[in-house]
Design an enzyme around this catalytic site. Structure first.
Site, mmCIF file in Angstrom:
data_model
loop_
_atom_site.group_PDB
_atom_site.id
_atom_site.type_symbol
_atom_site.label_atom_id
_atom_site.label_comp_id
_atom_site.label_asym_id
_atom_site.label_seq_id
_atom_site.Cartn_x
_atom_site.Cartn_y
_atom_site.Cartn_z
ATOM 1 N N CYS A 2 0.858 -1.168 0.000
ATOM 2 C CA CYS A 2 0.000 0.000 0.000
ATOM 3 C C CYS A 2 0.904 1.231 0.000
ATOM 4 O O CYS A 2 2.099 1.138 0.216
ATOM 5 C CB CYS A 2 -0.879 0.034 1.240
ATOM 6 N N ARG A 27 2.135 1.144 -7.229
ATOM 7 C CA ARG A 27 2.354 0.008 -6.337
ATOM 8 C C ARG A 27 1.085 -0.832 -6.158
ATOM 9 O O ARG A 27 1.095 -1.811 -5.427
ATOM 10 C CB ARG A 27 2.812 0.510 -4.965
ATOM 11 N N TRP A 73 -3.845 -1.644 -1.061
ATOM 12 C CA TRP A 73 -3.842 -2.902 -1.826
ATOM 13 C C TRP A 73 -4.278 -3.913 -0.779
ATOM 14 O O TRP A 73 -3.519 -4.254 0.124
ATOM 15 C CB TRP A 73 -2.442 -3.156 -2.363
ATOM 16 N N ASN A 99 0.624 0.202 6.515
ATOM 17 C CA ASN A 99 1.030 -0.846 5.569
ATOM 18 C C ASN A 99 1.529 -2.025 6.387
ATOM 19 O O ASN A 99 2.166 -1.832 7.423
ATOM 20 C CB ASN A 99 2.204 -0.394 4.702
ATOM 21 N N GLY A 100 1.300 -3.236 5.903
ATOM 22 C CA GLY A 100 1.809 -4.411 6.617
ATOM 23 C C GLY A 100 0.653 -5.284 7.068
ATOM 24 O O GLY A 100 -0.499 -5.071 6.676
ATOM 25 N N GLU A 483 8.308 -24.120 -16.201
ATOM 26 C CA GLU A 483 8.253 -22.693 -15.869
ATOM 27 C C GLU A 483 9.519 -21.980 -16.350
ATOM 28 O O GLU A 483 9.458 -20.857 -16.852
ATOM 29 C CB GLU A 483 8.039 -22.522 -14.352
ATOM 30 N N LYS A 487 9.484 -18.889 -18.966
ATOM 31 C CA LYS A 487 10.084 -17.580 -18.682
ATOM 32 C C LYS A 487 10.987 -17.149 -19.828
ATOM 33 O O LYS A 487 10.967 -16.008 -20.255
ATOM 34 C CB LYS A 487 10.922 -17.603 -17.386
ATOM 35 N N GLU A 490 8.914 -16.243 -22.962
ATOM 36 C CA GLU A 490 8.119 -15.025 -22.781
ATOM 37 C C GLU A 490 8.925 -13.755 -22.991
ATOM 38 O O GLU A 490 8.465 -12.832 -23.639
ATOM 39 C CB GLU A 490 7.565 -14.970 -21.342
ATOM 40 N N HIS A 506 12.880 -40.011 -25.438
ATOM 41 C CA HIS A 506 11.757 -40.318 -26.334
ATOM 42 C C HIS A 506 11.540 -39.236 -27.387
ATOM 43 O O HIS A 506 10.456 -39.135 -27.949
ATOM 44 C CB HIS A 506 10.482 -40.509 -25.516
ATOM 45 N N LYS A 605 -0.499 -8.828 -19.148
ATOM 46 C CA LYS A 605 -0.393 -9.260 -17.747
ATOM 47 C C LYS A 605 -1.630 -10.043 -17.346
ATOM 48 O O LYS A 605 -1.569 -11.013 -16.620
ATOM 49 C CB LYS A 605 -0.209 -8.022 -16.862
HETATM 50 C C1 G6P Z 1 -0.936 -14.298 -18.691
HETATM 51 C C2 G6P Z 1 0.328 -13.790 -17.999
HETATM 52 C C3 G6P Z 1 1.030 -14.944 -17.285
HETATM 53 C C4 G6P Z 1 0.075 -15.617 -16.308
HETATM 54 C C5 G6P Z 1 -1.217 -16.061 -16.991
HETATM 55 C C6 G6P Z 1 -2.265 -16.492 -15.989
HETATM 56 O O1 G6P Z 1 -0.599 -15.146 -19.723
HETATM 57 O O2 G6P Z 1 1.197 -13.210 -18.960
HETATM 58 O O3 G6P Z 1 2.149 -14.450 -16.587
HETATM 59 O O4 G6P Z 1 0.696 -16.711 -15.731
HETATM 60 O O5 G6P Z 1 -1.778 -14.988 -17.741
HETATM 61 O O6 G6P Z 1 -2.632 -15.370 -15.249
HETATM 62 P P1 G6P Z 1 -3.275 -15.403 -13.807
HETATM 63 O O7 G6P Z 1 -3.447 -13.947 -13.459
HETATM 64 O O8 G6P Z 1 -4.600 -16.101 -13.936
HETATM 65 O O9 G6P Z 1 -2.350 -16.118 -12.903
#
Ligand code: G6P
Length: 610
Positions: A2, A27, A73, A99-100, A483, A487, A490, A506, A605
């Site tokens: 926050c 933020r 937040w 905050n916290g 993952e 990364k 992406e 395989h 996002k």
């Molecule tokens: C988008 C983002 C990813 C995320 C996915 C699922 O593709 O770019 O980084 O993992 O959505 O999003 P969520 O908010 O449901 O975790």
């Protein structure tokens, strides 16, 4: 997470606070508010939504020269007007922004209610307002009342308090949540972040943990919470606004990677019962037995959250002995899935807004299954449409490639596993305690990995021109391989695939030559020897090998060109550590290739379309 800003001087406090809050909005926000002190009374104005809405609400010149403002937040309670900060005591004479997270807020609230205090919100912050009121009625001194109140509080805080009875001071205190004081000419400011101050002053004093500050127009005095005076020189800030927002890092993604010791701690905070070797989560309190007695879990998610779900499957099946099915939300919703009596459906989502995940959970609900959420954004659609759930408390994630949300999702899945396994008695009290003890050690271990960034950056330099990458892991670290590959794809646009290491023979092995680096996750678990043979197979075909290992032994040293050592932990917690070098590797590869790390091409996002 926050944002906090406070002002005391000769100017229109409201205008300065609102401007400061706008600077803090990056933020994260879900609601905002100000408390203004004039003529020995405090006026509080707050609203859900962005600061622009608050600005409209408070428009026009106002007499107050003292005030506090907050952009929230949410962690406890929905983002609405009542839960927005500032909060006040029963009399409305004391106002606070915070905050916290206050861990013992429930116990304190019960006690304060028995003393006659009346609560309006569901927040942990309001508890502190009443606690200060309680001590103020005995001491008639705001500084002393705040200090005594904070002695009773467990958890983290960065807070600012003001009182209509002492209109010439603001009192601020910090434990775990940043605060800095901006020194002006006959005016002083306080904020959680330098961005809210630098329009007014660049001379600042940072508050340290367990310190309290009394701020008047012309003076700032610092003490520790034991009432001992502290002297501290002011610092002059030289960096620009953008650098401040990124916390001094070059990109939000790097900032978020580096926040992980704290965000993992936040996911565990107040949720571990050490003696009993079990976890508790407020959002699951009413359904604990239902969860423990479930016949099957079905976990739905997309992207990185789907990888977290897959780790969850390994963990829950191994420890809680509950069958787990993991499905891409987008597939689940269209394949007419079979849900049975005794199934519990979980939706994992950072944003809480991913359309496919939302549609899948609606499909599951339509079939009569209970649906629970593991979500970051409080009050998001998925959080609202699930029957119960756990927030991961990772704070706003701005980099499009998810990093800290992933490790916090893993932390929460481990909390759920611990709860279910102990309730189903598939693990003993001793095992439960061992898991809890190891959870407490994770933040420090994450920090150790973050301290090896130089080595990872050097590896990225060497491999930045590669066109393809293979990521291989086994067991609970197979989803981490997925993952790691995601990364890299992406943000650096390098083609990468993740595989269970044993599947290499395989198919993918056909691709291996000196131009195809392979990243192995080979921790010292039961699969170590087998992974070593897979590494040998790659080496025999001249493939370059990068290995994430615990302590590398002689055999590994002979085979691998690059070994990134990470601290040892329990198998089920190891993905929280093993993914971090992979996040850093993809980050540095992308930077060295000149890619836009925080906003990679074609990605969003939060994907709210099909
Ligand atoms: C988008 C983002 C990813 C995320 C996915 C699922 O593709 O770019 O980084 O993992 O959505 O999003 P969520 O908010 O449901 O975790």
């Amino acid at each position: 997470m926050c944002g906090i800003v406070g002002y005391i001087g000769d100017k229109d406090a409201c205008e300065i606070l609102v401007e400061g809050l706008k600077r803090l909005e990056y933020r994260g926000y879900d609601s905002a508010g100000v408390a203004l002190l004039a003529d020995s009374r405090i006026d509080v104005m707050k609203t859900p939504g962005k600061v622009a809405r608050l600005e409209k609400m408070v428009s026009g010149p106002r007499p107050a020269k003292v005030g506090i403002g907050h952009t929230r937040w949410a962690t406890h309670g929905e983002p609405n007007t009542v839960n927005a900060h500032p909060h006040t005591d029963c009399t409305g004479k004391i106002a606070i922004i915070h905050n916290g997270i206050i861990e013992n807020h429930s116990a304190l609230k019960t006690k304060l209610i028995s003393l006659g205090h009346k609560f309006r919100s569901q927040t942990d912050t309001e508890v502190i307002a009443h606690l200060i009121e309680e001590f103020y009625s005995r001491t008639s001194n705001l500084e002393v009342a705040v200090r005594l109140a904070l002695k009773d509080v467990d958890g983290t805080f960065g807070l600012v308090v003001m009182s209509a009875s002492e209109p010439d001071i603001l009192v601020a205190a910090r434990r775990g949540s940043p605060l800095l004081i901006g020194l002006g000419d006959s005016e002083n400011l306080i904020a959680s972040d330098a961005s809210a101050l630098i329009r007014h002053t660049r001379d600042v004093i940072y508050l340290h943990d367990n310190e309290i500050a009394v701020i008047s127009r012309k003076n700032v005095s610092l003490k520790n919470l034991d009432d001992e005076a502290i002297e501290r020189e002011a610092e002059h800030l030289t960096f620009d606004l953008e650098q401040i927002e990124k916390g001094g890092f070059d990109h939000f993604m790097l900032k978020e990677i580096n926040e992980q010791p704290e965000t993992v701690l936040n996911a565990f905070r107040g949720r571990l019962i050490d003696d009993e070797g079990i976890s508790k989560m407020g959002g699951l309190r009413d359904v604990e037995d239902k969860i423990a007695n479930a016949k099957r879990f079905v976990i739905l998610a997309c992207g990185t959250s789907w990888h977290a779900a897959l780790v969850g499957k390994y963990i829950l099946e191994q420890y809680a002995k509950i069958p787990v099915e993991v499905d891409y939300a987008s597939e689940f919703r269209y394949r007419n899935p079979v849900l049975l009596d005794g199934d519990i459906v979980w939706a994992i989502s950072q944003s809480g807004e991913t359309l496919d995940t939302l549609a899948a959970l609606r499909e599951a609900r339509g079939k009569g299954a209970p649906v629970y959420g593991i979500v970051n954004v409080v009050g998001s659609t998925i959080a609202r449409e699930t029957d119960a759930g756990v927030y991961i408390h990772a704070g706003p994630e701005i980099g499009v490639a998810s990093t800290k949300a992933f490790t916090s999702q893993l932390a929460v899945l481990n909390l759920i596993n611990l709860l279910v396994a102990r309730k189903r008695k598939t693990i003993s009290l001793e095992q439960g305690r061992e898991i809890v003890a190891e959870m407490h050690r994770l933040p420090e271990k994450i920090q150790k990995i973050l301290d090896q960034t130089d080595q990872i950056e050097a590896i990225a330099e060497e491999f930045k021109e590669s066109r393809n990458f293979l990521y291989l892991g086994r067991g609970v670290n197979f989803p981490v391989a997925l993952e790691g590959a995601l990364k890299l794809k992406e943000i650096s646009y390098i083609h990468a695939e993740g595989y269970p290491a044993a599947e290499m023979k395989h198919g993918p092995i056909a691709l291996i030559d000196e131009n195809m680096p392979a990243v192995f996750i080979a921790l010292g678990d039961s699969t170590y020897d087998k992974i070593l043979s897979n590494i040998q197979e790659v080496r025999a075909r001249k493939g370059n090998v990068i290995v994430i290992a615990n302590e590398a032994d002689g055999r590994l040293r002979e085979l691998a060109k690059h070994i990134i050592e990470i601290p040892k932990t329990l198998d089920i917690l190891s993905p929280i550590l093993s993914v971090i070098p992979l996040q850093l590797l993809s980050y540095y590869m992308a930077v060295k290739r000149g890619c836009n790390v925080d906003q990679p091409r074609n990605l969003a996002k939060s994907v709210t379309v099909e």
